[in-house]
Design a protein around this motif. Structure first.
Motif, mmCIF file in Angstrom:
data_model
loop_
_atom_site.group_PDB
_atom_site.id
_atom_site.type_symbol
_atom_site.label_atom_id
_atom_site.label_comp_id
_atom_site.label_asym_id
_atom_site.label_seq_id
_atom_site.Cartn_x
_atom_site.Cartn_y
_atom_site.Cartn_z
ATOM 1 N N TYR A 11 -83.656 -37.644 13.426
ATOM 2 C CA TYR A 11 -83.112 -38.127 14.770
ATOM 3 C C TYR A 11 -84.113 -38.731 15.376
ATOM 4 C CZ TYR A 11 -79.160 -35.208 13.523
ATOM 5 O OH TYR A 11 -77.998 -34.661 13.206
ATOM 6 N N LEU A 12 -83.543 -39.989 15.923
ATOM 7 C CA LEU A 12 -84.314 -40.986 17.071
ATOM 8 C C LEU A 12 -83.978 -40.608 18.473
ATOM 9 C CD1 LEU A 12 -84.651 -44.097 14.507
ATOM 10 C CD2 LEU A 12 -86.374 -42.290 14.991
ATOM 11 N N ARG A 13 -84.857 -40.737 19.359
ATOM 12 C CA ARG A 13 -84.369 -40.854 20.727
ATOM 13 C C ARG A 13 -84.453 -42.111 21.220
ATOM 14 N NH1 ARG A 13 -84.949 -35.823 23.687
ATOM 15 N NH2 ARG A 13 -83.616 -36.943 25.073
ATOM 16 N N LEU A 14 -83.842 -42.480 22.438
ATOM 17 C CA LEU A 14 -83.741 -43.768 23.051
ATOM 18 C C LEU A 14 -85.135 -44.611 23.050
ATOM 19 C CD1 LEU A 14 -81.911 -46.104 23.845
ATOM 20 C CD2 LEU A 14 -82.449 -45.139 26.059
ATOM 21 N N ALA A 57 -79.308 -38.140 20.719
ATOM 22 C CA ALA A 57 -80.259 -38.806 19.624
ATOM 23 C C ALA A 57 -79.268 -39.702 18.651
ATOM 24 C CB ALA A 57 -81.047 -38.044 19.157
ATOM 25 N N TRP A 58 -80.011 -40.467 17.824
ATOM 26 C CA TRP A 58 -79.257 -41.094 16.844
ATOM 27 C C TRP A 58 -79.832 -40.735 15.549
ATOM 28 C CZ3 TRP A 58 -80.113 -42.965 21.548
ATOM 29 C CH2 TRP A 58 -79.039 -43.784 22.114
ATOM 30 N N SER A 59 -78.889 -40.520 14.393
ATOM 31 C CA SER A 59 -79.412 -40.317 13.248
ATOM 32 C C SER A 59 -80.476 -41.491 12.653
ATOM 33 C CB SER A 59 -78.263 -39.897 12.210
ATOM 34 O OG SER A 59 -77.707 -41.177 11.720
ATOM 35 N N VAL A 87 -79.230 -45.846 12.278
ATOM 36 C CA VAL A 87 -80.231 -46.953 12.740
ATOM 37 C C VAL A 87 -80.785 -47.638 11.741
ATOM 38 C CG1 VAL A 87 -82.414 -47.318 14.077
ATOM 39 C CG2 VAL A 87 -80.772 -45.560 14.812
ATOM 40 N N ARG A 88 -81.176 -47.075 10.585
ATOM 41 C CA ARG A 88 -81.567 -47.815 9.402
ATOM 42 C C ARG A 88 -80.550 -48.807 8.900
ATOM 43 N NH1 ARG A 88 -83.401 -43.942 6.444
ATOM 44 N NH2 ARG A 88 -85.558 -44.194 6.861
ATOM 45 N N ALA A 89 -79.351 -48.255 8.832
ATOM 46 C CA ALA A 89 -78.202 -48.996 8.352
ATOM 47 C C ALA A 89 -77.912 -50.198 9.089
ATOM 48 C CB ALA A 89 -76.716 -48.096 8.233
#
Length: 75
Positions: free
Chosen positions: A10-13, A60-62, A66-68
């Motif tokens: 996961y990525l945070r903002l 968070a975002w997976s 985000v890569r997609a």
């Protein structure tokens, strides 16, 4: 600049929009160089993937979503 992302997680903002460096913090480069308010508007408009709640105060975002997104806008 090429930024390497992990395969999963996961990525945070700040990891997505970046953070300026200071004397005590090296900062983070932006994956998507927009403001936080723009990113949240894109989420509401369906232009950016929706985040997931990991806890009561943790959003968070997976990495995969985000890569997609980055691959889709790079085409």
């Amino acid at each position: 600049m090429h930024i390497s992302l992990p395969d999963t997680g996961y990525l945070r903002l700040p990891q997505i929009i970046g953070r300026k460096s200071t004397a005590n913090d090296p900062g983070l480069p932006a994956l998507v160089p927009v403001s936080a308010s723009t990113l949240w508007q894109w989420v509401r408009d369906g232009k950016f993937p929706a985040p997931v709640k990991l806890g009561p105060r943790t959003t968070a975002w997976s990495v995969e979503s985000v890569r997609a997104y980055i691959q889709r806008v790079a085409e």
